[in-house]
Scaffold this active site. Structure first.
Site, PDB file in Angstrom:
ATOM      1  N   ASN A 147      33.387 -65.351  79.275  1.00 56.55           N
ATOM      2  CA  ASN A 147      33.142 -63.917  79.118  1.00 56.55           C
ATOM      3  C   ASN A 147      32.853 -63.535  77.672  1.00 56.55           C
ATOM      4  O   ASN A 147      31.971 -62.741  77.376  1.00 56.55           O
ATOM      5  CB  ASN A 147      34.327 -63.106  79.639  1.00 56.55           C
ATOM      6  CG  ASN A 147      34.339 -63.034  81.159  1.00 56.55           C
ATOM      7  OD1 ASN A 147      33.326 -63.303  81.812  1.00 56.55           O
ATOM      8  ND2 ASN A 147      35.474 -62.679  81.726  1.00 56.55           N
ATOM      9  N   ASP A 204      45.503 -60.855  82.251  1.00 58.90           N
ATOM     10  CA  ASP A 204      46.807 -61.463  81.953  1.00 58.90           C
ATOM     11  C   ASP A 204      47.845 -61.085  82.998  1.00 58.90           C
ATOM     12  O   ASP A 204      48.679 -61.911  83.400  1.00 58.90           O
ATOM     13  CB  ASP A 204      47.290 -61.037  80.563  1.00 58.90           C
ATOM     14  CG  ASP A 204      46.522 -61.736  79.444  1.00 58.90           C
ATOM     15  OD1 ASP A 204      46.000 -62.845  79.708  1.00 58.90           O
ATOM     16  OD2 ASP A 204      46.429 -61.185  78.336  1.00 58.90           O
ATOM     17  N   ASP A 250      73.609 -94.469  70.476  1.00 61.03           N
ATOM     18  CA  ASP A 250      72.360 -94.022  71.106  1.00 61.03           C
ATOM     19  C   ASP A 250      71.799 -92.758  70.453  1.00 61.03           C
ATOM     20  O   ASP A 250      70.655 -92.385  70.740  1.00 61.03           O
ATOM     21  CB  ASP A 250      72.596 -93.745  72.597  1.00 61.03           C
ATOM     22  CG  ASP A 250      72.931 -95.006  73.380  1.00 61.03           C
ATOM     23  OD1 ASP A 250      72.222 -96.007  73.192  1.00 61.03           O
ATOM     24  OD2 ASP A 250      73.895 -94.984  74.146  1.00 61.03           O
ATOM     25  N   ASP A 278      69.574 -97.588  78.082  1.00 63.71           N
ATOM     26  CA  ASP A 278      70.655 -98.516  77.803  1.00 63.71           C
ATOM     27  C   ASP A 278      71.087 -99.134  79.135  1.00 63.71           C
ATOM     28  O   ASP A 278      70.771 -98.621  80.207  1.00 63.71           O
ATOM     29  CB  ASP A 278      71.817 -97.753  77.158  1.00 63.71           C
ATOM     30  CG  ASP A 278      72.871 -98.685  76.580  1.00 63.71           C
ATOM     31  OD1 ASP A 278      72.560 -99.874  76.384  1.00 63.71           O
ATOM     32  OD2 ASP A 278      73.997 -98.225  76.347  1.00 63.71           O
ATOM     33  N   ASN A 333      41.199 -57.836  79.301  1.00 60.85           N
ATOM     34  CA  ASN A 333      42.147 -58.897  78.931  1.00 60.85           C
ATOM     35  C   ASN A 333      43.532 -58.613  79.485  1.00 60.85           C
ATOM     36  O   ASN A 333      44.226 -59.506  79.974  1.00 60.85           O
ATOM     37  CB  ASN A 333      42.179 -59.022  77.410  1.00 60.85           C
ATOM     38  CG  ASN A 333      42.660 -60.378  76.952  1.00 60.85           C
ATOM     39  OD1 ASN A 333      42.358 -61.389  77.575  1.00 60.85           O
ATOM     40  ND2 ASN A 333      43.403 -60.397  75.866  1.00 60.85           N
ATOM     41  N   ASP A 389      74.328 -92.734  76.160  1.00 59.25           N
ATOM     42  CA  ASP A 389      75.491 -91.835  76.117  1.00 59.25           C
ATOM     43  C   ASP A 389      76.474 -92.136  74.998  1.00 59.25           C
ATOM     44  O   ASP A 389      77.528 -91.511  74.926  1.00 59.25           O
ATOM     45  CB  ASP A 389      76.235 -91.888  77.461  1.00 59.25           C
ATOM     46  CG  ASP A 389      76.765 -93.285  77.774  1.00 59.25           C
ATOM     47  OD1 ASP A 389      76.486 -94.229  77.006  1.00 59.25           O
ATOM     48  OD2 ASP A 389      77.473 -93.438  78.792  1.00 59.25           O
ATOM     49  N   GLU A 435      47.025 -64.572  74.649  1.00 58.05           N
ATOM     50  CA  GLU A 435      48.232 -64.047  74.008  1.00 58.05           C
ATOM     51  C   GLU A 435      49.472 -64.171  74.875  1.00 58.05           C
ATOM     52  O   GLU A 435      50.591 -64.149  74.371  1.00 58.05           O
ATOM     53  CB  GLU A 435      48.031 -62.585  73.578  1.00 58.05           C
ATOM     54  CG  GLU A 435      47.850 -61.609  74.727  1.00 58.05           C
ATOM     55  CD  GLU A 435      46.396 -61.446  75.114  1.00 58.05           C
ATOM     56  OE1 GLU A 435      46.063 -60.457  75.762  1.00 58.05           O
ATOM     57  OE2 GLU A 435      45.597 -62.324  74.764  1.00 58.05           O
TER      58      GLU A 435
END
Length: 849
Positions: free
Chosen positions: A665, A694, A601, A335, A690, A597, A293
């Site tokens: 696990n 985390d 392009d 380019d 958990n 540029d 998560e």
């Protein structure tokens, strides 16, 4: 890129091909233009002459579509599960992370959509047209096919049109080609298959008139113009990037695993006749445990830190996931002008007729450019940049201006009573007027043999990519006051001035560094192949294949994919063809970057995995790009690539950690639930495991990355992730089984003690293994960041101290005996040693990740 007017059927050839009369007939108009009534009728039929039909999805729909990502759906389900288990904090955290990620993506997409609207700034606001047989000034958006427009110096071309008349007409069409040389335009017919950039008898919306006048009939307006094609390309949905595809596939994989795991646990519960409500909560807790998560937050933090480091190296990140894509990039399409070259014309050589350097050629060319009264082009500016020429005492008497028939300009000059006609122009035309050539010892006869040598010399310069002008002169009578066309005869050829947009000094070492880093460089330019090939050779690029725009136009998509793989230089390609080349390379499995540029392009920047532009680019290019270089320098880009790879390395650490440990696990818990008369961990204990896990990984974005991981492009390989998850998940489950045996057989653990012992062992192993799998080296030879050490050891300390505190009882833990603690320590040590051996075997077998 094929263009047709709204009145042109798809099978018909472009409007610049064929006869003028056929075009006028097709447009049902005359060379005198339309009547007001006809114009109003066509405007109602064809719509306004704007390059974009402004049809954008409502903001609410674009926002909701972001929630269709499989990973987002998995996280939303996990949030709902947390809510059902009364874990309100966990639910709120997950929802907040999802909303932050979705909002950032939504804002980026809306900003990219705005790029197309910037095209309006390149279109003329007013246009002079023939209506009812008279000149009228009308808003450019009201032009229709069949209108006859009048062009003059300084005006922007308001629509795509074919020339009916032209006088000394030079047009800057860098919109199409990106090249700054003005292009000569004149009426006539173009061969079938001629690309827009090479059609000398047509002008296109957004280009500008540098000099001269013209009259042209409009054949395409609005979205059917050249600029309209660019606008349509920008309005198309942004192609999914390598990063987005990887996260989507990863989310689908997790979704399938989660569903299978929940169904398996519920089936076991039904078969064992256990309480369904408790079993369901256990199953959904497993699903939450399997779900990473914090992945969106870890990704965002890691990418944001990479973006800040890149900003310090003068690379501004507009789309966070572009940091990953830049690190994964293995092909860079660039380019030529302004990227590999200086984007300014320079006088490189001034030679006599036999190819020897000559200061006299420079002097005559400088005097001609200095005293001519017409509009100076870039080559004149390059000549005049040589300020060392001494022009004192020279005065202008008269001039024969440039025109397209002669393709030369002559200036009559005086110096201390001596009068000289100095001529400068196209080599073929000037040479035809010469009868002698200049040497240090004096003029010599220009016989057939020398004339052939001279012609071969300027053709050789052209083959090397130079733009060449010839310079000649003739002595005149001291009292001559007026110069005539007839005076351009029996000239003395002084020699040639050769011009080039020179390569940047920094480009060669930067290109070499990119190639060493595993990035193939392909040059995609609107300029001709001779000029581009010369620049590539000067930069040391090996040109393995050349493909022109005309050849690209004859290839279907499968054929282009094959040719694009083997081609290094694409020349004279239109904006649409550039995008086709990029798509072809992406379909071959490459992660493609594009550096440009100009307006031309913008579609390519939009089509690439990562669009790269510069701070001084036009608005459209800046808006379409994902990254902006504050210096137009490939060395800056190379630094950005290394930062992208560093960021990717840390993202993969989290992926490897989260999938392998969580999967192992959760697999162990699912298996244990079949054999034990009680749950191996309570739902609240799973969620606590958990959460602590985390927290231990929050510092991964701040970790160091080994130097060898920066040497080659790396990408998110789902096959690698699956194998890593299976191998290390199996190892984790193996030691979990060993832990179960120790707890049940040696210590005869009841439910609270069993849950306490396994909680401590599982969290300790899955946290400490980060120091093993974060590097391919020996863990003792790769130093982690102090933040990662602190967060990991902190989580381990909390997990092992909590059972001995009063809050531990609330979670269902009980203090384990010292002997059990010793046994668990031995299990953890054995696990880490085996993990190191398994890691070395795994990375030898799999080269990616």
């Amino acid at each position: 890129m094929r263009h047709r007017s709204l009145a042109t059927r798809p099978e018909e050839s472009p409007a610049w091909c064929g006869t003028r009369e056929a075009l006028l007939s097709r447009l049902t108009c005359s060379s005198e233009g339309l009547t007001e009534a006809e114009a109003r009728e066509r405007l109602a039929s064809h719509g306004p002459n704007t390059p974009e039909q402004h049809l954008r999805r409502p903001a609410w729909r674009a926002l909701l579509e972001r929630f269709a990502n499989p990973l987002v759906l998995v996280l939303l389900v996990a949030s709902g599960v947390s809510l059902l288990t009364h874990e309100l904090t966990s639910s709120a955290i997950i929802i907040g992370i999802v909303l932050m990620s979705v909002t950032l993506d939504f804002l980026q997409e809306r900003r990219a959509d705005d790029a197309a609207e910037r095209l309006r700034s390149s279109v003329a606001l007013k246009a002079t047209v023939m209506r009812d047989g008279a000149e009228r000034e009308v808003p450019a958006r009201e032009l229709v096919p069949g209108d006859v427009v009048l062009l003059s110096a300084g005006s922007l071309v308001p629509a795509d049109a074919r020339l009916l008349e032209a006088r000394d007409l030079f047009v800057n069409q860098s919109l199409l080609t990106g090249e700054s040389y003005p292009v000569e335009k004149q009426p006539g017919e173009a061969p079938e298959g001629t690309e827009p950039s090479e059609a000398r008898n047509a002008v296109f919306m957004g280009s500008s008139v540098v000099s001269g006048t013209g009259r042209a009939v409009v054949f395409a307006t609005g979205t059917h113009t050249t600029v309209g094609d660019i606008a349509r390309a920008l309005a198309e949905p942004t192609p999914s990037t390598a990063f987005e595809r990887a996260t989507r596939h990863f989310g689908l994989m997790l979704m399938r695993l989660t569903v299978l795991l929940v169904l398996f646990v519920l089936l076991v519960a039904v078969y064992a006749r256990r309480p369904l409500v408790e079993s369901f909560l256990f199953a959904v807790a497993l699903a939450v445990g399997l779900t990473p998560e914090l992945l969106p937050m870890v990704l965002s933090v890691t990418l944001a830190r990479g973006a800040m480091r890149m900003a310090a190296r003068q690379v501004i990140v507009k789309r966070l996931s572009a940091v990953h894509d830049l690190g994964s990039m293995d092909v860079l399409c660039t380019d030529k002008t302004g990227t590999l070259t200086e984007a300014r014309i320079r006088l490189e050589r001034h030679e006599d007729a036999l190819g020897r350097e000559s200061e006299q050629v420079l002097r005559w060319a400088w005097l001609n450019s200095h005293f001519e009264s017409g509009l100076r082009n870039p080559m004149d500016e390059a000549i005049l940049a040589h300020e060392e020429v001494d022009a004192r005492g020279w005065h202008k008497v008269d001039e024969v201006p440039f025109d397209f028939e002669r393709r030369r300009v002559s200036v009559l000059l005086e110096h201390e009573g001596r009068r000289v006609l100095v001529v400068k122009g196209a080599p073929e035309d000037v040479l035809a007027c010469c009868t002698r050539y200049a040497l240090d010892e004096g003029p010599r006869e220009l016989d057939a043999e020398v004339r052939a040598r001279v012609r071969a010399r300027f053709e050789a310069l052209g083959a090397e990519g130079f733009r060449v002008l010839a310079v000649a002169w003739r002595e005149e009578a001291p009292d001559m006051q007026v110069a005539h066309l007839g005076d351009e005869a029996e000239l003395v050829l002084a020699g040639f001035a050769a011009f080039l947009d020179p390569p940047k000094e920094s480009a060669r070492p930067a290109l070499e560094a990119l190639i060493r880093a595993g990035v193939k460089v392909k040059v995609v330019t609107g300029d001709n192949e001779r000029v581009a090939l010369h620049v590539c050779r000067q930069l040391g690029l090996e040109v393995e294949g050349i493909l022109t725009g005309a050849e690209v136009g004859t290839l279907d998509d499968p054929a282009l994919r094959i040719r694009a793989e083997r081609t290094m230089l694409f020349a004279r390609v239109s904006p649409g063809q550039k995008s086709r080349v990029i798509r072809a390379l992406r379909q071959r499995g490459h992660v493609v970057g594009y550096l440009g540029d100009g307006i031309n392009d913008a579609p390519s920047l939009h089509a690439a995995d990562v669009g790269i532009s510069v701070d001084g680019a036009v608005d459209v290019a800046r808006e379409a790009a994902d990254l902006l270089l504050l210096r137009h320098d490939l060395a800056v880009l190379y630094d950005g690539i290394l930062e992208g790879r560093r960021t990717f390395g840390n993202v993969m650490k989290y992926i490897r950690m989260g999938t392998s440990s969580n999967f192992g696990n959760m697999l162990s818990m699912a298996g244990a639930s079949m054999l034990l008369p009680f749950l191996p961990l309570r739902p609240i204990q799973i969620l606590l495991n958990n959460l602590l896990y985390d927290v231990s990984e929050l510092a991964i974005p701040l970790d160091e990355v080994d130097a060898e991981q920066l040497e080659r492009p790396t990408r998110w390989d789902l096959r690698f992730v699956r194998h890593f998850m299976a191998v290390f998940g199996a190892l984790s489950s193996l030691f979990d089984a060993a832990t179960f045996g120790v707890l049940l057989l040696l210590f005869h653990a009841h439910e609270p003690l069993f849950q306490t012992g396994w909680f401590m062992e599982s969290l300790t192993t899955q946290v400490l293994v980060i120091f093993v799998i974060r590097t391919r080296r020996n863990p003792l030879r790769s130093r982690p960041s102090r933040w990662l050490v602190a967060s990991s050891l902190g989580a381990v300390v909390v997990a092992n101290v909590l059972p001995f505190t009063p809050p531990g009882a609330w979670f269902g833990f009980e203090p384990p005996p010292p002997a059990l603690l010793g046994a668990l320590a031995m299990l953890v040590t054995g696990y880490l040693l085996l993990a190191e051996l398994l890691k070395r075997w795994f990375f030898r077998r799999y080269a990616t990740g």
